[in-house]
Structure formats: structure tokens, C-alpha cells
Design a protein around this motif. Structure first.
Motif, PDB file in Angstrom:
ATOM      1  N   LEU A   1       0.849  -1.184   0.000  1.00  0.00           N
ATOM      2  CA  LEU A   1       0.000   0.000   0.000  1.00  0.00           C
ATOM      3  C   LEU A   1       0.890   1.240   0.000  1.00  0.00           C
ATOM      4  O   LEU A   1       1.752   1.388   0.875  1.00  0.00           O
ATOM      5  CB  LEU A   1      -0.908   0.010   1.233  1.00  0.00           C
ATOM      6  N   TYR A   2       0.677   2.116  -0.963  1.00  0.00           N
ATOM      7  CA  TYR A   2       1.486   3.328  -1.094  1.00  0.00           C
ATOM      8  C   TYR A   2       0.775   4.486  -0.415  1.00  0.00           C
ATOM      9  O   TYR A   2      -0.403   4.724  -0.669  1.00  0.00           O
ATOM     10  CB  TYR A   2       1.723   3.647  -2.572  1.00  0.00           C
ATOM     11  N   LYS A   3       1.498   5.185   0.422  1.00  0.00           N
ATOM     12  CA  LYS A   3       0.943   6.353   1.102  1.00  0.00           C
ATOM     13  C   LYS A   3       0.993   7.529   0.122  1.00  0.00           C
ATOM     14  O   LYS A   3       1.718   8.490   0.296  1.00  0.00           O
ATOM     15  CB  LYS A   3       1.744   6.633   2.371  1.00  0.00           C
ATOM     16  N   ALA A   4       0.204   7.376  -0.950  1.00  0.00           N
ATOM     17  CA  ALA A   4       0.193   8.315  -2.064  1.00  0.00           C
ATOM     18  C   ALA A   4      -1.062   8.057  -2.893  1.00  0.00           C
ATOM     19  O   ALA A   4      -1.808   7.114  -2.622  1.00  0.00           O
ATOM     20  CB  ALA A   4       1.442   8.115  -2.925  1.00  0.00           C
ATOM     21  N   THR A   5      -1.263   8.852  -3.915  1.00  0.00           N
ATOM     22  CA  THR A   5      -2.417   8.666  -4.806  1.00  0.00           C
ATOM     23  C   THR A   5      -2.089   7.747  -5.971  1.00  0.00           C
ATOM     24  O   THR A   5      -2.991   7.386  -6.725  1.00  0.00           O
ATOM     25  CB  THR A   5      -2.907  10.023  -5.359  1.00  0.00           C
ATOM     26  N   THR A   6      -0.807   7.408  -6.124  1.00  0.00           N
ATOM     27  CA  THR A   6      -0.387   6.526  -7.212  1.00  0.00           C
ATOM     28  C   THR A   6       0.589   5.486  -6.691  1.00  0.00           C
ATOM     29  O   THR A   6       1.184   5.642  -5.629  1.00  0.00           O
ATOM     30  CB  THR A   6       0.309   7.325  -8.344  1.00  0.00           C
ATOM     31  N   VAL A   7       0.759   4.437  -7.470  1.00  0.00           N
ATOM     32  CA  VAL A   7       1.746   3.397  -7.168  1.00  0.00           C
ATOM     33  C   VAL A   7       3.075   3.830  -7.782  1.00  0.00           C
ATOM     34  O   VAL A   7       3.139   4.104  -8.978  1.00  0.00           O
ATOM     35  CB  VAL A   7       1.292   2.037  -7.751  1.00  0.00           C
ATOM     36  N   ASP A   8       4.120   3.904  -6.959  1.00  0.00           N
ATOM     37  CA  ASP A   8       5.461   4.263  -7.426  1.00  0.00           C
ATOM     38  C   ASP A   8       6.431   3.189  -6.944  1.00  0.00           C
ATOM     39  O   ASP A   8       6.962   3.263  -5.842  1.00  0.00           O
ATOM     40  CB  ASP A   8       5.871   5.643  -6.905  1.00  0.00           C
ATOM     41  N   ARG A   9       6.643   2.186  -7.793  1.00  0.00           N
ATOM     42  CA  ARG A   9       7.464   1.038  -7.399  1.00  0.00           C
ATOM     43  C   ARG A   9       8.923   1.398  -7.158  1.00  0.00           C
ATOM     44  O   ARG A   9       9.645   0.609  -6.560  1.00  0.00           O
ATOM     45  CB  ARG A   9       7.334  -0.078  -8.429  1.00  0.00           C
TER      46      ARG A   9
END
Length: 171
Positions: free
Chosen positions: A126-134
Motif C-alpha cells: 500500500l502506497y501512502k500516495a495517490t499513485t503506485v510508485d514502485r
């Protein structure tokens, strides 16, 4: 036989504890239907424990878990807490542990991620953001499991995205 019934949450507790708190609020709520048994309710190591003792405690909780959740924030990939290089028991000249333990320079997060993959746990990132940034994700879990943002927009307002998180859990 090991019965894995719990959910293990890993995060950079210094920067991302609010995301962990939000997951626990959803889990404890009578309104939301997110439901899991928290592995962190099991044995805890003391804050002044050696890094290797803390990793042993983490292993106990991971061994009771079927699901591994990693919360990825801005510092998750680079945090070094848990590495033996910061332990006073590591001999700087020989590189060995003065207490006879094996030296492990992985952070707690790297250790947790690698063990979760090795043990075949269900992995949710789960990313603490609005998008997934691998690029912010530790290498061990970068390409495994379900990756989902924890934030979204509702009427132009930045909010916790409960529906995305719930779908990542498959609930």
C-alpha cells in the motif's frame, strides 16, 4: 504444522505510522468491513533490544501470518533501522558480532519483505500516495503481490482511499 491466521503490517514507523493507524481504525470500526487479525498483538521485543533480538521477534509474528502488508512512503526503501551496522555489538574492526550472533546489515523492512516472499505470504503493498510508485518499494516485493495507493481524491479533497485498500485485501 504452522497455522498462519494473522496479518503482518510493516512500515517505516517514524514516517508512516499514520497509515498504520488508519488501517487499524478501519479494522476496529463497526462501520467499515475491513477485517484482519493483527500479528503485532503477539510477542513484542523491547525498544532497547538488540537488532537481532527484534528480528527474532519479527520472525515469530511473520511465522503466524498469512498476509503481509507493506506501507510504502517516501523513506521506506532507504530506511536503515535494524541494520547491524548501527548496533554497538558489531566490532568495527573485524565486522563480527561481539555477542556471537551472525551479522545482518538488512534493515527491519528489508528483512520483513524478504522473509514474507520466502515464506510465500500473500503480499499487499500500500502506497501512502495517490499513485503506485514502485521505485519507492523495496526490491524484494517490488514485483510481487498487489500494489495499491492508499490515498485518493473525493470532490477535490485528498482522502484515505478505503475502497482501494479493501479491494487489495480482496474483501
Amino acid at each position: 504444522m504452522i497455522y498462519r491466521t494473522r496479518t503482518y503490517i510493516a512500515a517505516d514507523w517514524d514516517s508512516d505510522s499514520n497509515a498504520v493507524e488508519q488501517l487499524n481504525k478501519w479494522n476496529d470500526s463497526n462501520y467499515f468491513s475491513l477485517s484482519f487479525i493483527n500479528a503485532h498483538d503477539l510477542q513484542q521485543a523491547r525498544d532497547n533490544s538488540l537488532n537481532c533480538s527484534i528480528k527474532s521477534s519479527l520472525a515469530t509474528r511473520l511465522n503466524a501470518s498469512k498476509t503481509f502488508i507493506l506501507i510504502v512512503g517516501n523513506n521506506t526503501k532507504t530506511v536503515r533501522s535494524g541494520s547491524c551496522q548501527y548496533c554497538g555489538s558489531k566490532n568495527s574492526w573485524t565486522g563480527a558480532c561481539a555477542r556471537g550472533y551472525s551479522v545482518d546489515n538488512r534493515s527491519y523492512i528489508e528483512y520483513e519483505c524478504e522473509k514474507a516472499v520466502r515464506d510465500g505470504l500473500n503480499i499487499i503493498v500500500l502506497y501512502k500516495a495517490t499513485t503506485v510508485d514502485r521505485t519507492k518499494c523495496p526490491d524484494a516485493v517490488k514485483n510481487v503481490g498487489i500494489h495499491m495507493p492508499m490515498w485518493g481524491y473525493n470532490n477535490g479533497q485528498l482522502v484515505w482511499n478505503y475502497q482501494a485498500v479493501k479491494s487489495a485485501f480482496g474483501q
